[in-house]
Design a protein around this motif. Structure first.
Motif, mmCIF file in Angstrom:
data_model
loop_
_atom_site.group_PDB
_atom_site.id
_atom_site.type_symbol
_atom_site.label_atom_id
_atom_site.label_comp_id
_atom_site.label_asym_id
_atom_site.label_seq_id
_atom_site.Cartn_x
_atom_site.Cartn_y
_atom_site.Cartn_z
ATOM 1 N N MET A 1 -2.804 11.956 -9.326
ATOM 2 C CA MET A 1 -2.508 11.011 -8.271
ATOM 3 C C MET A 1 -1.000 10.939 -8.034
ATOM 4 N N LYS A 2 -0.231 10.900 -9.104
ATOM 5 C CA LYS A 2 1.225 10.819 -8.951
ATOM 6 C C LYS A 2 1.776 12.045 -8.227
ATOM 7 N N VAL A 3 1.245 13.205 -8.547
ATOM 8 C CA VAL A 3 1.689 14.438 -7.894
ATOM 9 C C VAL A 3 1.383 14.377 -6.403
ATOM 10 N N VAL A 4 0.178 13.941 -6.069
ATOM 11 C CA VAL A 4 -0.220 13.845 -4.660
ATOM 12 C C VAL A 4 0.693 12.884 -3.914
ATOM 13 N N LEU A 5 1.013 11.758 -4.515
ATOM 14 C CA LEU A 5 1.915 10.794 -3.871
ATOM 15 C C LEU A 5 3.313 11.377 -3.685
ATOM 16 N N ARG A 6 3.772 12.139 -4.646
ATOM 17 C CA ARG A 6 5.102 12.758 -4.525
ATOM 18 C C ARG A 6 5.163 13.774 -3.392
ATOM 19 N N TYR B 1 -5.739 3.610 -11.573
ATOM 20 C CA TYR B 1 -5.260 3.865 -10.215
ATOM 21 C C TYR B 1 -4.316 2.752 -9.746
ATOM 22 N N LEU B 2 -4.704 1.518 -10.029
ATOM 23 C CA LEU B 2 -3.968 0.388 -9.463
ATOM 24 C C LEU B 2 -2.554 0.246 -10.000
ATOM 25 N N LEU B 3 -2.363 0.404 -11.297
ATOM 26 C CA LEU B 3 -1.037 0.208 -11.874
ATOM 27 C C LEU B 3 -0.005 1.189 -11.324
ATOM 28 N N PRO B 4 -0.283 2.495 -11.312
ATOM 29 C CA PRO B 4 0.708 3.417 -10.728
ATOM 30 C C PRO B 4 0.972 3.158 -9.243
ATOM 31 N N LEU B 5 -0.071 2.786 -8.513
ATOM 32 C CA LEU B 5 0.129 2.489 -7.094
ATOM 33 C C LEU B 5 1.009 1.259 -6.921
ATOM 34 N N SER C 1 4.523 1.985 -7.486
ATOM 35 C CA SER C 1 5.081 2.746 -6.365
ATOM 36 C C SER C 1 5.227 1.906 -5.103
ATOM 37 N N GLY C 2 4.812 0.635 -5.167
ATOM 38 C CA GLY C 2 4.903 -0.251 -4.015
ATOM 39 C C GLY C 2 3.801 -0.036 -2.992
ATOM 40 N N LEU C 3 2.711 0.584 -3.405
ATOM 41 C CA LEU C 3 1.617 0.873 -2.481
ATOM 42 C C LEU C 3 0.436 -0.065 -2.717
ATOM 43 N N GLN C 4 -0.162 -0.505 -1.642
ATOM 44 C CA GLN C 4 -1.350 -1.351 -1.702
ATOM 45 C C GLN C 4 -2.560 -0.504 -1.321
ATOM 46 N N PRO C 5 -3.424 -0.212 -2.284
ATOM 47 C CA PRO C 5 -4.560 0.663 -1.964
ATOM 48 C C PRO C 5 -5.613 -0.029 -1.108
ATOM 49 N N VAL C 6 -6.304 0.785 -0.341
ATOM 50 C CA VAL C 6 -7.458 0.346 0.447
ATOM 51 C C VAL C 6 -8.625 1.208 -0.010
ATOM 52 N N PHE C 7 -9.682 0.568 -0.453
ATOM 53 C CA PHE C 7 -10.836 1.301 -0.964
ATOM 54 C C PHE C 7 -11.979 1.261 0.030
ATOM 55 N N ARG C 8 -12.622 2.400 0.203
ATOM 56 C CA ARG C 8 -13.845 2.504 0.988
ATOM 57 C C ARG C 8 -14.849 3.263 0.137
ATOM 58 N N ILE C 9 -16.032 2.723 0.039
ATOM 59 C CA ILE C 9 -17.091 3.334 -0.759
ATOM 60 C C ILE C 9 -18.164 3.839 0.188
ATOM 61 N N LEU C 10 -18.312 5.165 0.241
ATOM 62 C CA LEU C 10 -19.365 5.747 1.073
ATOM 63 C C LEU C 10 -20.667 5.647 0.289
#
Length: 103
Positions: free
Chosen positions: A1-6, A25-29, A32-41
């Motif tokens: 995840m960190k690599v993808v964000l970089r 997932y939440l702690l690294p985000l 990084s100052g990011l607020q995740p949005v989750f969608r569950i298909l």
């Protein structure tokens, strides 16, 4: 995840997320100052099984589907508004209909 964000990507899609690993997932985000949005298909259970059976090369089987389905339904109940019933649409249709506002 960190690599993808970089690399500058703003959308990360993961196969299955479980409540127990959500903090991974939440702690690294958050750092990084990011607020995740989750969608569950979450298509109907029968649709999940039918799609699994028709997949070429690899299938999960009904036992795994049942376990996964219960986990995702429970997680969706913890995050109101996160579940998307994709029973009557292809993956492409689901993305086109629900995700442009998030991208």
């Amino acid at each position: 995840m960190k690599v993808v964000l970089r690399f500058g990507y703003s959308v990360i899609v993961t196969y299955i997320i479980e409540w127990e690993v959500l903090e991974d997932y939440l702690l690294p985000l958050k750092k990084s100052g990011l607020q995740p949005v989750f969608r569950i298909l979450l298509p109907e259970r029968k649709i999940c099984i039918d799609r699994d059976i028709s997949r070429k090369g690899w299938t999960a089987g009904p036992e795994f589907i049942d376990k996964w389905y219960e986990q995702q339904a429970w997680l969706g109940a913890k995050m109101p508004g996160s579940i998307i019933d994709s029973s009557n649409e292809s993956l492409e249709e689901t993305v086109d209909r629900h995700f442009p506002i998030l991208i």
